[in-house]
Design an enzyme around this catalytic site. Structure first.
Site, PDB file in Angstrom:
ATOM      1  N   GLY A 264       7.954  -6.786  -0.618  1.00  0.00           N
ATOM      2  CA  GLY A 264       8.635  -7.425  -1.724  1.00  0.00           C
ATOM      3  C   GLY A 264       8.050  -7.064  -3.067  1.00  0.00           C
ATOM      4  O   GLY A 264       7.522  -5.968  -3.268  1.00  0.00           O
ATOM      5  N   HIS A 265       8.125  -8.014  -4.004  1.00  0.00           N
ATOM      6  CA  HIS A 265       7.725  -7.778  -5.389  1.00  0.00           C
ATOM      7  C   HIS A 265       6.227  -7.549  -5.506  1.00  0.00           C
ATOM      8  O   HIS A 265       5.786  -6.714  -6.292  1.00  0.00           O
ATOM      9  CB  HIS A 265       8.149  -8.990  -6.228  1.00  0.00           C
ATOM     10  CG  HIS A 265       7.998  -8.812  -7.696  1.00  0.00           C
ATOM     11  ND1 HIS A 265       8.689  -7.848  -8.407  1.00  0.00           N
ATOM     12  CD2 HIS A 265       7.245  -9.485  -8.616  1.00  0.00           C
ATOM     13  CE1 HIS A 265       8.374  -7.928  -9.686  1.00  0.00           C
ATOM     14  NE2 HIS A 265       7.492  -8.911  -9.834  1.00  0.00           N
ATOM     15  N   PHE A 266       5.435  -8.298  -4.750  1.00  0.00           N
ATOM     16  CA  PHE A 266       3.991  -8.118  -4.744  1.00  0.00           C
ATOM     17  C   PHE A 266       3.602  -7.334  -3.491  1.00  0.00           C
ATOM     18  O   PHE A 266       3.000  -7.858  -2.550  1.00  0.00           O
ATOM     19  CB  PHE A 266       3.270  -9.466  -4.826  1.00  0.00           C
ATOM     20  CG  PHE A 266       3.325 -10.066  -6.208  1.00  0.00           C
ATOM     21  CD1 PHE A 266       2.618  -9.507  -7.248  1.00  0.00           C
ATOM     22  CD2 PHE A 266       4.104 -11.184  -6.464  1.00  0.00           C
ATOM     23  CE1 PHE A 266       2.666 -10.040  -8.528  1.00  0.00           C
ATOM     24  CE2 PHE A 266       4.167 -11.732  -7.731  1.00  0.00           C
ATOM     25  CZ  PHE A 266       3.444 -11.164  -8.772  1.00  0.00           C
TER      26      PHE A 266
END
Length: 290
Positions: A264-266
């Site tokens: 995901g985003h991180f």
């Protein structure tokens, strides 16, 4: 065994916290974090790179363990965050470096590159957007509404991004096995953005984010004229900056390396070793002049 140092420097009257590792004589890689985190997002990556590179990872002003003066004292903007980063690097004697940008780190990095393109040896972007295609509408719609008009309704919607549940979502969305993500990451971030007055810091930066999009044509021209080596390594499940944002770099940088990685985003929370391997291969093969 790589040792990571945790340091502070005074820049323009503000105490700026940063992590540093590796031989200062080695090529420098500057890691620029996003919202709502700090250099802590790189805590697992730094030891995987510091045997070959001099790694510097600051906390932006208003984030992490850096000073967070109130909005009555400081006019928060991405220009200011870039000024502080530029001042820190100058104080450290770093004048040529590669950058790793993520989320908010991207507009800081783009400003550094536009100011001194000769200083940037390479770019690694991990959910660090530079194109309209990257914006996922469901996430950004309330941000854009708040930028256009600040009232009770738009502010209430954007304040939701400061909640523990919203910050947790940033960490776990797109991750197949969420047990790989350390809960301390989002608890730590939430505690720091919940400090008295920090909500107003974050609201100011949400408003100022519109200036980053306006800067994109200049960034694209920089890409075309410099042909800077660029690695885009992106969580394929990112619902903030989608994979089209990664692919878009190839428009102005035909030789850009683009990798979509499960996550995901991180992305570093669940795929740090894969990302580290891609960075080491990229810098080792593509960047010959530091």
């Amino acid at each position: 065994m790589v040792q990571v140092h945790h340091r502070q420097r005074t820049v323009d009257g503000h105490q700026i916290f940063y992590r540093e590792a590796g031989d200062p004589a080695a090529p420098t890689l500057v890691l620029l974090h996003g919202y709502p985190t700090s250099s802590s997002m790189f805590r697992h990556l730094i030891p995987l790179l510091a045997d070959r590179f001099h790694v510097v990872a600051p906390d932006h002003l208003g984030f992490g363990l850096s000073d967070a003066p109130s909005t009555s004292e400081v006019d928060y903007s991405f220009d200011l965050l870039a000024d502080i980063t530029e001042g820190l690097l100058a104080d450290l004697g770093v004048d040529r470096y590669a950058i790793y940008v993520q989320d908010y780190g991207a507009p800081v990095g783009w400003r550094l590159a536009l100011r001194r393109p000769e200083a940037i040896t390479a770019i690694i972007t991990q959910s660090g957007n530079a194109y309209d295609e990257g914006f996922v509408e469901d996430f950004w719609e309330p941000v854009i509404a708040y930028q256009r008009s600040q009232d009770a309704t738009t502010e209430a919607a954007i304040r939701g991004a400061l909640s523990l549940d919203a910050i947790r979502w940033q960490y776990v969305h797109g991750v197949a096995d969420t047990t790989l993500v350390d809960p301390e990451a989002w608890v730590h971030d939430h505690a720091l953005v919940s400090r008295p007055g920090n909500d107003l810091v974050q609201l100011a930066l949400f408003r100022d984010y519109a200036t980053n999009v306006a800067l994109y044509p200049q960034v694209h021209e920089y890409f075309r004229t410099s042909q800077v080596p660029l690695l885009a390594v992106w969580g394929e499940g990112d619902e903030i900056f989608g994979p089209d944002g990664a692919r878009a770099f190839s428009r102005d940088l035909p030789d850009a390396e683009v990798h979509l990685v499960p996550g995901g985003h991180f992305l570093l929370e669940s795929a740090v070793h894969e990302v580290a391997d891609l960075i080491r291969d990229f810098l080792g093969s593509r960047v010959t002049v530091w």
